[in-house]
Enzyme design. Sequence first.
Site, PDB file in Angstrom:
ATOM      1  NE  ARG A  91      -0.625  -0.027   4.976  1.00  0.00           N
ATOM      2  CZ  ARG A  91      -1.179   0.424   6.093  1.00  0.00           C
ATOM      3  NH1 ARG A  91      -2.355   1.027   6.058  1.00  0.00           N
ATOM      4  NH2 ARG A  91      -0.568   0.275   7.239  1.00  0.00           N
ATOM      5  CE  LYS A 111       2.260   2.711   6.389  1.00  0.00           C
ATOM      6  NZ  LYS A 111       3.035   2.667   7.658  1.00  0.00           N
ATOM      7  CG  ASP A 250       8.462  -7.298   6.842  1.00  0.00           C
ATOM      8  OD1 ASP A 250       8.595  -8.233   7.650  1.00  0.00           O
ATOM      9  OD2 ASP A 250       7.419  -6.618   6.765  1.00  0.00           O
ATOM     10  CG  ASN A 251       8.038  -4.057   9.753  1.00  0.00           C
ATOM     11  OD1 ASN A 251       7.782  -3.798   8.586  1.00  0.00           O
ATOM     12  ND2 ASN A 251       7.151  -4.595  10.564  1.00  0.00           N
TER      13      ASN A 251
END
Length: 492
Positions: A91, A111, A250-251
């Site tokens: 997103r 975002k 992934d963060n």
Amino acid sequence: MRSPRFHHTYAVDLPERLYAHTDPSPVSAQRLLELNEPLATELGLDIGWLRSSEGIEMLAGNRFPAGVRPIAQAYAGHQFGNFVPQLGDGRALLVGELADTSGRLRDVQLKGSGPTRFSRNGDGRAALGPMMREYIVSEAMHALGIPTTRTLSLVATGEHVYRETKLPGALIARVAASHIRVGTFQYLAVREDIDGMRALADYAIARHYPDLAGSPNRYLGFLEAVVAVQAKLVAQWMLVGFIHGVLNTDNVAISGETIDYGPCAFMDAYHPATVFSSIDHQGRYAFANQPRITVWNLARLAEALLPILGDDAGGDDQGFELAKAAIGSCQAYYEAEFHKGIRHKIGLFSEKPGDLDLAAELLDLMARNSADFTLTFRDLAHEIDGSGRARNHFIDPTAFDGWAARWRERLAREPENAADRAARMRAINPKYIARNHRVEAAIGAATNDGDFGPFHRLLTVLARPFDEQPEMEEYAQPPADEGRVLQTFCGT
């Protein structure tokens, strides 16, 4: 008025398998709710243009300056310990990079801009509440001096998104040193894409660690540099009571910035097992687990890099040993940063035996007495002269008194005078943090009543976290029992 000139080095310098060109989905009735003018100035942007209809069209994802081709970035990741080989921007879209006033490239990402190839059946949109939370908390972290992505703008879409209920939609423009993650390297590793791995590593080195570019061991140096900045970052979180909430690979940004504010929160009452995230059922990312999980995440980066670490080391076996040593250094980096910081928080600016035991004893007493994390440390500066403010945060104030007597004996061996020491303590122990109940109150007022006054006031207070602000004293206080917010939500 002038539109910005974007660079597109990620798309130009890296193979297309790392991204997908994607146009955002236009929104019907965009409205600029907040513009971060200091950040815009830092980025060299024309504030008048950003506030114009053309600028708001860009911030809403409806229209871009000539030559802009947004991309959704690909990455993989371990989510709560389970590996997912393809995640990616579901997103969000990278509009491009801007050279800021220091000449440093900064990503600008939208975002909530609509679905992409990586949306996995999601709508690609964002609700107003989570976007407000990211704006508030990221700017609070910046004011605290902690590396973080930042928020340039908050735009209402005029449309609704559907989660558990119908919610007003919004999107933000997020600014980052880059959006390269541990998971970006994992995406290539699981595909055994060694050429892509070298290209990504070289790009990341050139952008974030340019001093390594000419090094014969640059990939090992890159791993060591990421280990060092991540260890320092998590120590900084721990020193202000911040809980990320979803510390998946992934963060984790290889730049060392805090990224992906979802169910994040600052603690009120201190307890090391504190969890706020509604999806962290086992406490994997609890407050006290963050340093350990960071080591685990960095070990996944080392695994991804192993095929090219052998290039530097003269063989895979040697590369493995060097990677293991680099990961082994993470705890030492973390402890050095945290131990220095916790000594300073209690006013000990020289180092003597027993200091860390003294700090650990205070934390234990705080946990057993539900003492407020932020205000206990802040009010220690007032305890130097015996005015008694910190002890008021303890259920049993006499439990604090015994510790305070030993602490004052130790302070007597410090070279500074009391006034200077108290001033230094107030400069590192914030009074104002983004407390959950205040964040939720601001979101509720905006979402339910269209009232953005609490949001704007909260941003104003949090911009000066170390200052006394007598007119805003209520924002420093922890919530009453009935006002406590015990869960935070991701928003996807």
